[in-house]
Design an enzyme around this catalytic site. Structure first.
Site, PDB file in Angstrom:
ATOM      1  N   ARG A  37       0.765  -1.378   0.243  1.00 30.06           N
ATOM      2  CA  ARG A  37      -0.030   0.106  -0.580  1.00 30.06           C
ATOM      3  C   ARG A  37       0.854   1.370  -0.069  1.00 30.06           C
ATOM      4  O   ARG A  37       0.475   2.245  -0.486  1.00 30.06           O
ATOM      5  CB  ARG A  37      -0.845   0.135   0.918  1.00 30.06           C
ATOM      6  N   LYS A 200     -20.728 -14.927   1.199  1.00 31.91           N
ATOM      7  CA  LYS A 200     -22.479 -14.430   1.361  1.00 31.91           C
ATOM      8  C   LYS A 200     -23.213 -13.969   0.836  1.00 31.91           C
ATOM      9  O   LYS A 200     -22.463 -12.904  -0.332  1.00 31.91           O
ATOM     10  CB  LYS A 200     -22.422 -14.098   3.104  1.00 31.91           C
ATOM     11  N   GLY A 352     -11.082  -8.865  -0.384  1.00 30.06           N
ATOM     12  CA  GLY A 352      -9.965  -9.106  -0.209  1.00 30.06           C
ATOM     13  C   GLY A 352      -9.927  -9.993  -0.823  1.00 30.06           C
ATOM     14  O   GLY A 352      -8.605 -10.355  -0.998  1.00 30.06           O
ATOM     15  N   GLY A 375     -14.131  -3.078   0.566  1.00 23.60           N
ATOM     16  CA  GLY A 375     -15.384  -2.470   1.185  1.00 23.60           C
ATOM     17  C   GLY A 375     -15.651  -1.778  -0.028  1.00 23.60           C
ATOM     18  O   GLY A 375     -17.006  -1.795  -0.345  1.00 23.60           O
TER      19      GLY A 375
HETATM   20  P1  ADP Z   1     -13.552 -11.233  -0.670  1.00 24.67           P
HETATM   21  O1  ADP Z   1     -12.882 -10.627   0.084  1.00 24.67           O
HETATM   22  O2  ADP Z   1     -12.752 -11.147  -1.698  1.00 24.67           O
HETATM   23  O3  ADP Z   1     -15.150 -10.174  -1.223  1.00 24.67           O
HETATM   24  P2  ADP Z   1     -15.620 -13.490   0.271  1.00 24.67           P
HETATM   25  O4  ADP Z   1     -15.069 -12.567   1.919  1.00 24.67           O
HETATM   26  O5  ADP Z   1     -17.527 -13.017   0.077  1.00 24.67           O
HETATM   27  O6  ADP Z   1     -14.488 -12.801  -0.982  1.00 24.67           O
HETATM   28  O7  ADP Z   1     -15.093 -14.720   0.270  1.00 24.67           O
HETATM   29  C1  ADP Z   1     -14.160 -15.191   0.877  1.00 24.67           C
HETATM   30  C2  ADP Z   1     -14.510 -16.735   1.884  1.00 24.67           C
HETATM   31  O8  ADP Z   1     -15.575 -17.484   0.887  1.00 24.67           O
HETATM   32  C3  ADP Z   1     -13.126 -17.514   1.787  1.00 24.67           C
HETATM   33  O9  ADP Z   1     -12.177 -17.284   3.039  1.00 24.67           O
HETATM   34  C4  ADP Z   1     -13.723 -19.062   1.337  1.00 24.67           C
HETATM   35  O10 ADP Z   1     -12.553 -20.052   1.505  1.00 24.67           O
HETATM   36  C5  ADP Z   1     -14.739 -18.627   1.550  1.00 24.67           C
HETATM   37  N1  ADP Z   1     -15.634 -19.782   0.827  1.00 24.67           N
HETATM   38  C6  ADP Z   1     -15.310 -19.462  -0.379  1.00 24.67           C
HETATM   39  N2  ADP Z   1     -15.931 -20.673  -0.910  1.00 24.67           N
HETATM   40  C7  ADP Z   1     -17.379 -21.751  -0.016  1.00 24.67           C
HETATM   41  C8  ADP Z   1     -17.404 -22.507   0.184  1.00 24.67           C
HETATM   42  N3  ADP Z   1     -18.010 -22.910  -0.934  1.00 24.67           N
HETATM   43  N4  ADP Z   1     -18.095 -23.069   1.719  1.00 24.67           N
HETATM   44  C9  ADP Z   1     -17.257 -22.342   2.063  1.00 24.67           C
HETATM   45  N5  ADP Z   1     -16.509 -21.527   2.173  1.00 24.67           N
HETATM   46  C10 ADP Z   1     -16.612 -20.593   0.953  1.00 24.67           C
HETATM   47 MG    MG Z   2     -13.957 -11.205   2.044  1.00 22.16          MG
END
Ligand code: ADP
Ligand code: MG
Length: 394
Positions: A37, A200, A352, A375
């Site tokens: 960063r 989620k 992230g 975010g």
């Molecule tokens: P980002 O930070 O890119 O927005 P998220 O925080 O929404 O992504 O999601 C990342 C997390 O989702 C990771 O820690 C990953 O392990 C988890 N994940 C992805 N697929 C699954 C799954 N099928 N079951 C449980 N956790 C999952």
């Molecule tokens: Mg995340």
């Protein structure tokens, strides 16, 4: 109204407040463990120096919650900045505002860089307090914001002080974010494919709703896919599902259908009895054996998603396809990262975990834009106007 970029301001002889994102990771001895960063802000800081300006950098670090937390002082970040800049004095103040800070700024010589103490040591930063904003503004004659990662927060340093700074602009990093993410919100080359996964559905409702109106295909993976599969009556075993979001998932499926957006869900999954399993086996995505969890997209799904991505001209990707942190469940994410890279599409990755997954896959250089603001990127992609960006207009 248009936003100026830092190189459209006349900076010679001016003190330039540079809101940067120096919220870097520190180890237990307060050493900077990753200076990405800091380096990302160098083009803007070096431009200000080259234009004869006096950069006054300011950032928050961690969550001190309005109090002085010795472990969150900017001193080590100042050292990392001095290393990165090479040959410039970096002076770190012992408070974000006040007499001490004013004195350090007043004594700056040409080529010096000031780094203000952690902005969040003062509760008025996050409170967007006007007296604090005025104090910050009084330190400089021009304002540059290069901290996209905090652009979704209306704080004194990202919004409040700008009203008191007639000469304002976005830094290079901020401008690249606004242009790249903004491009996805305008007329894009088609097909436009959104690849969404991660933990989620509930974290990404706004993004899903906004993208359904813009994309040609919505490709879903990750734990999020289980909620969609369950909503369609599939049996996802012990997979992670948001039971309270099944109606929402059905509603999104209906919206995609009426908008003519193709919705791709996994047909097969890599399943195991838990996250710590040494390996997984393959099962139909909508018929996961009892007690098993879908932890990655399966091989047939990987192929289908790869084909879709290779045919795309524009791609937005947020959310890993599986539990990529664990080797047995990383294949889906690695193979989509490869497909995004190989597609030659204008590609943007945000979030992230998604960004770290892409870096881990070794494909980062071949992605058009890797968004630095977790975010903030998602709020932008959800169609929100980010206060820190709106404040730069005019
Ligand atoms: P980002 O930070 O890119 O927005 P998220 O925080 O929404 O992504 O999601 C990342 C997390 O989702 C990771 O820690 C990953 O392990 C988890 N994940 C992805 N697929 C699954 C799954 N099928 N079951 C449980 N956790 C999952
Ligand atoms: Mg995340």
């Amino acid at each position: 109204m248009a936003i100026k970029r830092v190189d459209q301001l006349d900076l010679a002889g001016k003190r330039v407040f540079c809101r940067v994102d120096f919220n870097v990771p520190l180890d237990e001895r307060q050493r900077v463990t990753d200076d990405t960063r800091v380096r990302a802000a160098l083009p803007t800081i070096e431009y200000v120096l080259g234009a004869g300006g006096y950069p006054i950098c300011a950032s928050h670090l961690g969550r001190p919650k309005g109090k002085i937390v010795p472990g969150l002082r900017m001193e080590p970040v100042g050292a990392a900045l001095a290393d990165a800049l090479g040959g410039h004095r970096v002076l770190v103040t012992d408070e974000p505002v006040g007499d001490g800070a004013r004195k350090v700024v007043a004594d700056m010589r040409e080529g010096d860089v000031v780094l203000l103490e952690n902005l969040r040591f003062d509760a008025r930063e996050q409170g967007n307090d006007d007296a604090f904003a005025k104090e910050l503004a009084s330190l400089a004659e021009a304002y540059v914001n290069d901290a996209f990662g905090t652009a979704h927060r209306a704080h004194a340093s990202t919004v409040g002080m700008i009203a008191h700074c007639p000469h304002r602009a976005a830094g290079f990093l901020m401008m690249k974010e606004v242009e790249s993410l903004g491009r996805l919100m305008g007329e894009v080359e088609r097909p436009f494919v959104a690849l969404l996964g991660g933990a989620k559905v509930s974290d990404k409702i706004a993004v899903l709703e906004n993208l359904i109106r813009r994309v040609d295909a919505l490709v879903i993976g990750g734990a999020m896919a289980n909620t969609f599969l369950r909503a369609q009556g599939g049996d996802v075993g012990a997979s992670r599902v948001e039971e309270e979001r099944l109606d929402l998932a059905r509603d999104l499926i209906a919206k995609a259908r009426s908008a003519g957006v193709e919705l791709l869900l996994p047909v097969d999954a890599v399943v195991a009895d838990g996250l710590d399993a040494a390996s997984g086996s393959v099962a139909p995505a909508n018929a996961v054996p009892a007690g098993m969890m879908a932890l990655d997209i399966g091989p047939q799904t990987r192929e289908a998603y790869r084909d879709r991505l290779l045919g795309a001209k524009t791609i937005f990707w947020n959310g890993p396809m599986g539990v990529f942190e664990k080797a047995p469940f990383a294949q889906g994410t690695i193979s989509t990262a490869r497909a995004v890279a190989e597609s030659g599409a204008f590609s943007v990755v945000g979030g992230g975990d998604s960004v770290s997954a892409v870096k881990k896959s070794g494909m980062a250089e071949r992605i058009s834009h890797i968004s630095t603001g977790g975010g903030a990127s998602l709020e932008f992609m959800g169609g929100a106007t980010l206060p820190g960006i709106a404040a730069l207009e005019g």
